[in-house]
Enzyme design. Structure first.
Site, PDB file in Angstrom:
ATOM      1  N   HIS A   1     -25.681   5.762 -38.126  1.00 12.79           N
ATOM      2  CA  HIS A   1     -26.546   6.315 -39.182  1.00 12.79           C
ATOM      3  C   HIS A   1     -27.569   5.264 -39.637  1.00 12.79           C
ATOM      4  CE1 HIS A   1     -22.678   8.644 -39.979  1.00 12.79           C
ATOM      5  NE2 HIS A   1     -23.542   9.614 -39.773  1.00 12.79           N
TER       6      HIS A   1
ATOM      7  N   ASP B   1     -25.648  13.291 -30.802  1.00 14.95           N
ATOM      8  CA  ASP B   1     -25.583  14.752 -30.923  1.00 14.95           C
ATOM      9  C   ASP B   1     -26.816  15.336 -30.240  1.00 14.95           C
ATOM     10  OD1 ASP B   1     -23.300  15.111 -33.150  1.00 14.95           O
ATOM     11  OD2 ASP B   1     -24.497  13.342 -33.586  1.00 14.95           O
TER      12      ASP B   1
ATOM     13  N   MET C   1     -20.183   5.395 -31.899  1.00 16.79           N
ATOM     14  CA  MET C   1     -19.759   5.417 -33.303  1.00 16.79           C
ATOM     15  C   MET C   1     -19.798   6.845 -33.827  1.00 16.79           C
ATOM     16  SD  MET C   1     -21.209   2.086 -35.089  1.00 16.79           S
ATOM     17  CE  MET C   1     -20.837   0.483 -34.451  1.00 16.79           C
ATOM     18  N   SER C   2     -18.782   7.203 -34.576  1.00 19.82           N
ATOM     19  CA  SER C   2     -18.707   8.538 -35.151  1.00 19.82           C
ATOM     20  C   SER C   2     -17.838   8.484 -36.397  1.00 19.82           C
ATOM     21  CB  SER C   2     -18.070   9.502 -34.138  1.00 19.82           C
ATOM     22  OG  SER C   2     -17.645  10.683 -34.795  1.00 19.82           O
TER      23      SER C   2
ATOM     24  N   VAL D   1     -25.594   4.513 -30.982  1.00 27.06           N
ATOM     25  CA  VAL D   1     -25.052   3.180 -31.274  1.00 27.06           C
ATOM     26  C   VAL D   1     -23.560   3.202 -30.954  1.00 27.06           C
ATOM     27  CG1 VAL D   1     -24.663   1.455 -33.078  1.00 27.06           C
ATOM     28  CG2 VAL D   1     -26.776   2.775 -33.056  1.00 27.06           C
TER      29      VAL D   1
HETATM   30  P1  AMP Z   1     -23.533  13.120 -38.942  1.00 26.91           P
HETATM   31  O1  AMP Z   1     -23.314  12.420 -40.234  1.00 26.91           O
HETATM   32  O2  AMP Z   1     -22.419  12.958 -37.967  1.00 26.91           O
HETATM   33  O3  AMP Z   1     -23.975  14.543 -39.122  1.00 26.91           O
HETATM   34  O4  AMP Z   1     -24.766  12.388 -38.264  1.00 26.91           O
HETATM   35  C1  AMP Z   1     -26.012  12.256 -38.905  1.00 26.91           C
HETATM   36  C2  AMP Z   1     -27.032  11.771 -37.913  1.00 26.91           C
HETATM   37  O5  AMP Z   1     -26.613  10.512 -37.385  1.00 26.91           O
HETATM   38  C3  AMP Z   1     -27.194  12.712 -36.694  1.00 26.91           C
HETATM   39  O6  AMP Z   1     -28.564  12.778 -36.346  1.00 26.91           O
HETATM   40  C4  AMP Z   1     -26.385  12.017 -35.628  1.00 26.91           C
HETATM   41  O7  AMP Z   1     -26.817  12.311 -34.323  1.00 26.91           O
HETATM   42  C5  AMP Z   1     -26.627  10.561 -35.975  1.00 26.91           C
HETATM   43  N1  AMP Z   1     -25.562   9.727 -35.405  1.00 26.91           N
HETATM   44  C6  AMP Z   1     -24.225   9.876 -35.559  1.00 26.91           C
HETATM   45  N2  AMP Z   1     -23.561   8.948 -34.844  1.00 26.91           N
HETATM   46  C7  AMP Z   1     -24.494   8.205 -34.211  1.00 26.91           C
HETATM   47  C8  AMP Z   1     -24.443   7.100 -33.320  1.00 26.91           C
HETATM   48  N3  AMP Z   1     -23.303   6.560 -32.921  1.00 26.91           N
HETATM   49  N4  AMP Z   1     -25.620   6.578 -32.891  1.00 26.91           N
HETATM   50  C9  AMP Z   1     -26.811   7.114 -33.283  1.00 26.91           C
HETATM   51  N5  AMP Z   1     -26.920   8.158 -34.118  1.00 26.91           N
HETATM   52  C10 AMP Z   1     -25.786   8.699 -34.582  1.00 26.91           C
END
Ligand code: AMP
Length: 283
Positions: free
Chosen positions: A37, A150, A184-185, A176
């Site tokens: 993020h 995503d 990362m998630s 990332v």
């Molecule tokens: P989320 O909070 O999971 O809905 O993610 C919010 C945004 O962050 C989305 O555009 C995701 O694709 C992006 N995102 C989540 N994990 C990653 C990552 N490891 N690397 C780059 N972007 C990410």
């Protein structure tokens, strides 16, 4: 950093910047922030005068049996991270006022929502499209930042913005990863120690496909079968899908042609935890 819950208050706050022709970069998230993020936030900072981040766990994009209730949350820590990244506005809408009881409008990007994750999560991308168009209408950013992790979400939103003539540029930032390759998630916290050890094998399996193609393997069906076998051999893993698709249409490819852009993507379960990953490559 100003933390704003109220939609009208955010619009009001952004109005003066717009009047001065300042550019606005927007990063929508569901919180529980990590370096993935923050890389989007960093890019938005570099490319805009004002940066808005939203944190909202969007109920519309979760199926009835999914992890909406237990989705990880830590607003205090998120706030500190964003403040440190010099974000200008953090928008944290309240669910009841964002989706009042009589809320009844949805948006759907038909074709791009169906393959890959859309098969097991049939309502997911409709929920994403609806929340994104609503957030865009509130923030009216010049540039919207989304992550490659995503990728299908990125394609759906890119099409949504194009089809509905929204005056925003949609930009994708690279995935990332942890040092061992795991993307990362926020959901990685669900993994047990054993599952966490196995999880980096996802990315390695995706990279194997790239290597095979570089070495001249050009039968997508065989490549996909090999990828499936490799993923299924990972202890504790249940495969949702592993697919090689055209990066533009997300449709299965029958023959590989030179310079074709491909997405190699997978979704797997470790216990109840669903992880996704992908790589983009050019034949
Ligand atoms: P989320 O909070 O999971 O809905 O993610 C919010 C945004 O962050 C989305 O555009 C995701 O694709 C992006 N995102 C989540 N994990 C990653 C990552 N490891 N690397 C780059 N972007 C990410």
């Amino acid at each position: 950093m100003q933390v704003i819950q109220n939609t009208k208050a955010l619009k009001r706050a952004l109005k003066s910047y717009k009047a001065q022709n300042k550019t606005i970069g927007f990063v929508p998230t569901m919180g529980y922030l990590h370096q993935g993020h923050l890389s989007l936030v960093g890019q938005a900072k570099n490319e805009n005068d004002v940066v808005v981040v939203s944190i909202f766990v969007n109920p519309l994009q979760f199926g009835p049996k999914e992890d909406l209730k237990k989705y990880p949350r830590d607003l205090k820590k998120d706030q500190a991270l964003l403040k440190n990244s010099k974000v200008d506005f953090l928008f944290v809408p309240n669910e009841q006022s964002f989706y009042p009881a009589d809320f009844q409008t949805t948006v759907k990007v038909e074709k791009l929502s169906q393959p890959l994750c859309g098969k097991t999560r049939p309502i997911h991308f409709g929920g994403v499209a609806t929340v994104v168009i609503k957030l865009l209408n509130i923030v009216m950013p010049n540039i919207l930042y989304l992550g490659q992790k995503d990728y299908q979400q990125f394609k759906v939103v890119e099409k949504l913005v194009e089809d509905l003539s929204f005056p925003t540029t949609v930009r994708m930032a690279p995935t990332v990863r942890q040092e061992d390759g795991l993307a990362m998630s926020s959901r990685n916290v669900y993994l047990s120690a054993g599952e966490r050890q196995q999880a980096p094998k996802l990315y390695r399996a995706l990279l194997e496909v790239e290597k095979s193609i570089q070495k001249g393997a050009l039968n997508p069906k065989l490549l996909q079968q090999k990828l499936e076998r490799q993923l299924k051999s990972i202890p504790g893993l249940r495969l949702d899908y592993a697919q090689i698709v055209d990066a533009q249409t997300l449709q299965t490819v029958v023959n590989l042609t030179k310079h074709q852009r491909l997405l190699v993507a997978c979704a797997v379960y470790f216990g109840k935890t669903r992880l996704i990953d992908n790589i983009l490559l050019k034949v």
